[in-house]
Write an enzyme that holds these catalytic residues in place. Structure first.
Site, PDB file in Angstrom:
ATOM      1  NE  ARG A  25      -4.323  -1.307   0.256  1.00 31.82           N
ATOM      2  CZ  ARG A  25      -4.514  -2.367  -0.522  1.00 31.82           C
ATOM      3  NH1 ARG A  25      -3.569  -2.746  -1.365  1.00 31.82           N
ATOM      4  NH2 ARG A  25      -5.651  -3.055  -0.463  1.00 31.82           N
TER       5      ARG A  25
ATOM      6  CD  GLU B 144      -2.074   3.304  -6.061  1.00 25.99           C
ATOM      7  OE1 GLU B 144      -3.041   2.666  -6.553  1.00 25.99           O
ATOM      8  OE2 GLU B 144      -1.191   2.760  -5.384  1.00 25.99           O
TER       9      GLU B 144
ATOM     10  CG  HIS C 244      -2.007  -0.680  -7.501  1.00 29.36           C
ATOM     11  ND1 HIS C 244      -2.693   0.045  -6.552  1.00 29.36           N
ATOM     12  CD2 HIS C 244      -1.983  -1.960  -7.035  1.00 29.36           C
ATOM     13  CE1 HIS C 244      -3.066  -0.758  -5.565  1.00 29.36           C
ATOM     14  NE2 HIS C 244      -2.655  -1.975  -5.845  1.00 29.36           N
TER      15      HIS C 244
END
Length: 332
Positions: A236, A265, A286
């Site tokens: 994370r 993000e 990601h």
């Protein structure tokens, strides 16, 4: 009594196996992607459950709007960062996720990134595309005999330990819950954080983002590490203090970084984008769960839990991904 789930709204792209499984059990499914917050506030009033991934944020306003009708929110992935758990609990809405569905995919990406930090084949490939032959510039180092520290020894952390042991690495780790015996079964020597910092050649983090883990890797902790320590984050954004990491890369205290997750993000601010572009490391958008296998697993896992919550199936009876179990006491 069991939850009555007759209609589900899917807000983010999930594998069709999720939709089919729900429909096969008599549950109506509507697929509406990229809804704005205002649109979702209106839509949620007509559904018993909602499925999201990472794009859609389930806020208190949305949960309050669904009060009295909405019974469950499922995230097709590990973690529930984008769902307001307090508001959900207040409205007696069950929140669940698919914690095991992407474990192998995230683990494998972690291992690849550790390898990419040891052997700089990504920039070497880029240099060849530009017509260069920089063999000496892209010399690397072996993983054999190096020490890997895994912070967080849940499913993903232990899977990483098993695989990196095969490279001949010494694997050490920290976790406040996992026992020394459980760690040892994965080939990991459990230690306290203060013991780990000066020993690690590589550090990879696999914890949730909670107050205790925010900026777990900071200027203070990096200063306690060996000069040249290399850092990986496929967990994370926010677990690593990016500004401190950038400073450590600039000074040479950190010898390389590979990041797949970020506090923002996608990164929107110009300063953050420049930071990522200048990292002496590997930045990915990601991709931890971005495999076909993981997408099927997390989608099916959420559908199975929704079906289990209805109490109508003898095949699907478990809902291990529920994070606010106190709600179950109120509704069952």
């Amino acid at each position: 009594m069991p939850l009555e789930i007759k209609s589900v709204l899917v807000c983010d792209a999930v594998d069709n196996s999720c939709v089919k499984l729900l429909q096969d059990h008599g549950i109506k499914v509507d697929y509406k992607l990229k809804l704005s917050k205002d649109q979702l506030v209106k839509e949620v009033k007509g559904y018993d459950a909602v499925i999201v991934r990472s794009d859609t944020k389930i806020t208190a306003e949305i949960l309050d709007a669904g009060s009295g009708k909405l019974k469950a929110v499922g995230r097709a992935g590990a973690g529930v960062d984008n769902i307001d758990i307090v508001a959900a609990t207040r409205n007696n809405v069950v929140v669940l996720n698919a914690p095991g569905g992407n474990s192998i995919s995230a683990c494998e990406l972690t291992c690849f990134l550790i390898g990419a930090l040891a052997r700089p084949f990504c920039p070497a490939a880029s240099s060849m595309k530009e017509g260069r032959w920089d063999r000496k510039l892209y010399s690397g180092s072996e993983l054999y005999g190096k020490t890997l520290a895994i912070l967080g020894l849940g499913r993903i952390g232990r899977e990483v330990g098993i695989r990196m042991n095969a490279f001949g690495m010494r694997v050490i780790g920290f976790d406040p819950i996992t026992t020394a015996e459980e760690a040892r079964a994965a080939g990991i020597e459990k230690m306290e954080l203060e013991q780990i910092w000066p020993l690690a050649d590589y550090i990879t983090v696999h914890t949730p983002l909670i107050p205790a883990t925010r900026n777990l890797i900071s200027a203070a902790t990096l200063a306690k590490c060996k000069k040249g320590v290399r850092v990986v984050n496929v967990a994370r954004g926010g677990i690593i203090d990016e500004a401190a990491l950038f400073d450590a890369l600039e000074s040479g205290q950190c010898g390389g970084a590979a990041l797949d997750v970020y506090p923002e993000e996608p990164p929107k601010s110009e300063a953050r984008q420049k930071t990522h572009q200048s990292f002496e490391g590997r930045c990915k958008p990601h991709l931890g769960a971005s495999t076909s296998e993981a997408q099927v697993r997390v989608a099916v896992e959420v559908a199975e839990q929704f079906i289990a919550l209805t109490g109508k199936s003898t095949v699907y009876t478990q809902y291990a991904g529920v994070v606010n179990r106190e709600v179950l006491k109120n509704v069952f």
